[in-house]
Scaffold this active site. Structure first.
Site, PDB file in Angstrom:
ATOM      1  N   TYR A  46      57.886  56.046  28.403  1.00 45.65           N
ATOM      2  CA  TYR A  46      56.698  55.521  27.711  1.00 45.65           C
ATOM      3  C   TYR A  46      57.138  54.504  26.670  1.00 45.65           C
ATOM      4  CZ  TYR A  46      52.121  57.308  28.813  1.00 45.65           C
ATOM      5  OH  TYR A  46      50.908  57.503  29.401  1.00 45.65           O
ATOM      6  N   GLU A  48      54.609  52.290  24.705  1.00 41.82           N
ATOM      7  CA  GLU A  48      53.455  51.556  24.157  1.00 41.82           C
ATOM      8  C   GLU A  48      53.898  50.701  22.986  1.00 41.82           C
ATOM      9  OE1 GLU A  48      50.430  54.465  23.363  1.00 41.82           O
ATOM     10  OE2 GLU A  48      50.009  54.736  25.488  1.00 41.82           O
ATOM     11  N   ASP A 192      44.489  30.207  35.735  1.00 42.69           N
ATOM     12  CA  ASP A 192      45.017  31.359  36.457  1.00 42.69           C
ATOM     13  C   ASP A 192      45.863  30.779  37.584  1.00 42.69           C
ATOM     14  OD1 ASP A 192      45.465  33.395  38.248  1.00 42.69           O
ATOM     15  OD2 ASP A 192      43.479  34.282  38.054  1.00 42.69           O
ATOM     16  N   THR A 218      49.810  36.297  38.433  1.00 45.68           N
ATOM     17  CA  THR A 218      50.458  37.468  39.001  1.00 45.68           C
ATOM     18  C   THR A 218      51.925  37.104  39.160  1.00 45.68           C
ATOM     19  OG1 THR A 218      50.017  36.700  41.244  1.00 45.68           O
ATOM     20  CG2 THR A 218      48.433  38.243  40.304  1.00 45.68           C
ATOM     21  N   LYS A 221      53.153  36.696  44.154  1.00 45.57           N
ATOM     22  CA  LYS A 221      52.747  35.809  45.269  1.00 45.57           C
ATOM     23  C   LYS A 221      53.888  34.827  45.526  1.00 45.57           C
ATOM     24  CE  LYS A 221      47.836  36.576  44.508  1.00 45.57           C
ATOM     25  NZ  LYS A 221      47.534  37.153  43.175  1.00 45.57           N
ATOM     26  N   ARG A 227      54.623  43.493  42.248  1.00 43.80           N
ATOM     27  CA  ARG A 227      53.184  43.420  42.006  1.00 43.80           C
ATOM     28  C   ARG A 227      52.929  43.565  40.503  1.00 43.80           C
ATOM     29  NH1 ARG A 227      49.322  43.254  45.376  1.00 43.80           N
ATOM     30  NH2 ARG A 227      50.864  43.091  47.011  1.00 43.80           N
TER      31      ARG A 227
HETATM   32  N1  DSN Z   1      43.610  39.432  45.986  1.00 41.18           N
HETATM   33  C1  DSN Z   1      44.374  38.266  45.597  1.00 41.18           C
HETATM   34  C2  DSN Z   1      44.426  37.267  46.672  1.00 41.18           C
HETATM   35  O1  DSN Z   1      44.558  37.690  47.793  1.00 41.18           O
HETATM   36  O2  DSN Z   1      44.370  36.080  46.424  1.00 41.18           O
HETATM   37  C3  DSN Z   1      43.862  37.715  44.373  1.00 41.18           C
HETATM   38  O3  DSN Z   1      43.741  38.724  43.448  1.00 41.18           O
END
Ligand code: DSN
Length: 429
Positions: A46, A48, A192, A218, A221, A227
Site C-alpha cells: 500500500y 497512498e 487525451d 493510457t 496502446k 494497462r
Molecule cells: N477502449 C479504448 C479503445 O479501444 O480505444 C479506449 O478507452
C-alpha cells in the site's frame, strides 16, 4: 504450477493471442520484462500518497520505483510534471476533469459517434452526467475534425474545458489551433493522447504538451506498456487556474491534479503496475522504439492503401497514425457481422460507429483496425497487405463457413512463424 482453473484459462488466452492476428487499435503486446514487473511482489504494497509523502510506512522502495517511472515519463514527453498513478485512461480523465471542472460546467469534446471517447462527455458516462457536454465532430466530406465547428461551438457555448483526442481517429491533431480557440473563449485545453502516445513519444506525431494545459493518456496502446494511465503537464506553463490556499499561497494546477488522483478519485496506487510502466518507459526511450513506431505507421499506411485499392471506404482517405476506421456500408455488411466473421477467422477487430452512422452502437456500420500489436509481432508491409486480402475474403463471403475455416488456417500457419512472448525488437524494412 497451481492447478487452479484460472491458469488453464490464462493459457487459453495466451494461445489465442499467439495464434491470431491482433488488429484492435487500442491493444499491443508488452515485453517479458513488463510482464515480470507487473507480476511482482510490489502488488503487496500500500502506498497512498506520493513518493516522499506517503500515508504508510515501508514505502522506501516503491518511492524509488515511482520516481523512476516519473522521471522516464517526463523525459519521453518533455514534461514538467507527471502523475503515473491513474489506474486507466478513464481514471486519468476523471481526475483531470475533477481538477478542472465543477459539476454543471460546460465541456467541449469530440463526439463519440465520430471517433471520440466515452469519457469526453458521453451521456452514459460520468463526464456527461456530472458536467454539461457539448460536441464537435468531423466534416462529412473530409472525415477530418471540423475546426470551424470547434470554433463555432466554443464561441457559442463558452466551455470551461476543451478536450481534443480520440479513440477512433486516424489523423494528427492541430493542437495549436485548438489552443487559440481555447484562449479566445477562456477555456482550459486538455489532450487525451491515449492512442498515439507511443508515436508522440518518439516525435513521429505532434506533441500536445507544447500547447495543451494538461494531457492524459493510457500506457498500453502504442506506448506498449501495462494497462494503465497517467496525466502530464508541459514545460513552462502558466498556472491557468491556481487557487489560493488558506495560507494565501497559490496552489498550482499540478497540486490540484495530484489531489484529484488521490484522494479525489483513487485509493492506493498499483505500484506493481507503476513498476511495469517504468520498465515500458525505459523501453520507449531506446532508439529501437522509434524504429518500431515508424514501422507501425508504415504498416498502417499500407493497410489503408490496400483497403482502398479493394474498394473499402477508409474514413478521411488514409491515416497519419496507427489506426483507421472503415465504413462498410458499401460492402453490404454491418460492423457486428464483420467483427464476428473475422474473429471466427482468428483476425481480431472491433465493430465501431463511423461518422454519421445509421446503425446502433451495438451493430455499427464499421470496423476499427490498427497496427500497433501486429508490428510488435514483427509483421511488415507485405504481411499487412496479405492480411487485408484475407479480411476482404472473409467480408466478401462472411456467411460461408469454409471461407472462414480456410482463412483461419492461413492465419494460424502464418502467425506460428512470429513468436510472441520472448519477442525481440522489430527491425525496419
Ligand atoms: N477502449 C479504448 C479503445 O479501444 O480505444 C479506449 O478507452
Amino acid at each position: 504450477m497451481s492447478k487452479d482453473i484460472v491458469f488453464d484459462l490464462i493459457q487459453k488466452e495466451h494461445d489465442r493471442q499467439v495464434n491470431g492476428v491482433e488488429l484492435i487499435a487500442s491493444e499491443n503486446f508488452v515485453s517479458d520484462d513488463v510482464l515480470r514487473a507487473m507480476g511482482s511482489v510490489l502488488t503487496n504494497k500500500y502506498a497512498e500518497g506520493l513518493p516522499g509523502k506517503r500515508y504508510y510506512g515501508g514505502c522506501q522502495v516503491v518511492d524509488e520505483v515511482e520516481d523512476v517511472a516519473r522521471e522516464r515519463a517526463k523525459q519521453l514527453y518533455n514534461a514538467e510534471w507527471v502523475n503515473v498513478q491513474p489506474h486507466s485512461g478513464a481514471s486519468a480523465n476523471s481526475a483531470a476533469m475533477l481538477a478542472c471542472l465543477n459539476p454543471g460546467d460546460t465541456m467541449l469534446g469530440f463526439d463519440l459517434s465520430h471517433g471520440g471517447h466515452l469519457t469526453h462527455g458521453s451521456p452514459v458516462n460520468y463526464s456527461g452526467k456530472l458536467y454539461r457536454p457539448v460536441f464537435y465532430g468531423v466534416n462529412r466530406e473530409t472525415g477530418r475534425v471540423d475546426m470551424d465547428m470547434v470554433r463555432d461551438v466554443a464561441r457559442k457555448e463558452k466551455p470551461r474545458l476543451i478536450v481534443c483526442g480520440a479513440s477512433a481517429y486516424s489523423r494528427d491533431w492541430d493542437y495549436a489551433t485548438f489552443r487559440q480557440i481555447a484562449d479566445e473563449v477562456g477555456a482550459l485545453l486538455m489532450a487525451d493522447m491515449a492512442h498515439p502516445a507511443g508515436l508522440i513519444a518518439k516525435g513521429l506525431l505532434r506533441n500536445p504538451l507544447e500547447h495543451c494545459h494538461l494531457v492524459t493518456t493510457t500506457t498500453h496502446k502504442t506506448l506498449r506498456g501495462p494497462r494503465g494511465g497517467m496525466i502530464l503537464v508541459g514545460k513552462n506553463f502558466d498556472n491557468p487556474w491556481g487557487l489560493k490556499t488558506k495560507k494565501g499561497t497559490l496552489r498550482g494546477m499540478t497540486g490540484l491534479l495530484d489531489s484529484a488522483v488521490f484522494p479525489g478519485m483513487q485509493g492506493g496506487p498499483l505500484e506493481h503496475v507503476i513498476a511495469a510502466k517504468a520498465v515500458a518507459f525505459g523501453e520507449a526511450l531506446r532508439p529501437e522504439f522509434e524504429t518500431y513506431g515508424r514501422q507501425v505507421m508504415a504498416n498502417a499506411a499500407a493497410m489503408a492503401d490496400e483497403f482502398m485499392q479493394r474498394g473499402y471506404h477508409v474514413i478521411s482517405g488514409g491515416t497519419d497514425n496507427h489506426s483507421m476506421l472503415i465504413d462498410l456500408r458499401n460492402k453490404n455488411i454491418t460492423g457486428k457481422e464483420a467483427e464476428e466473421a473475422l474473429v471466427a477467422s482468428e483476425i481480431t477487430v472491433n465493430k465501431n460507429m463511423v461518422p454519421f452512422d445509421t446503425q446502433s452502437p451495438f451493430v455499427t456500420s464499421g470496423i476499427r483496425v490498427g497496427t500497433a500489436a501486429v508490428t510488435t509481432r514483427g509483421l511488415k508491409v507485405d504481411d499487412i497487405r496479405q492480411i487485408v486480402g484475407w479480411i476482404d475474403e472473409v467480408i466478401s463471403d462472411h456467411t460461408n463457413p469454409s471461407t472462414i475455416a480456410s482463412v483461419k488456417e492461413m492465419v494460424e500457419e502464418k502467425m506460428s512463424a512470429y513468436p510472441l512472448f520472448g519477442w525481440t525488437e522489430v527491425v525496419a524494412e
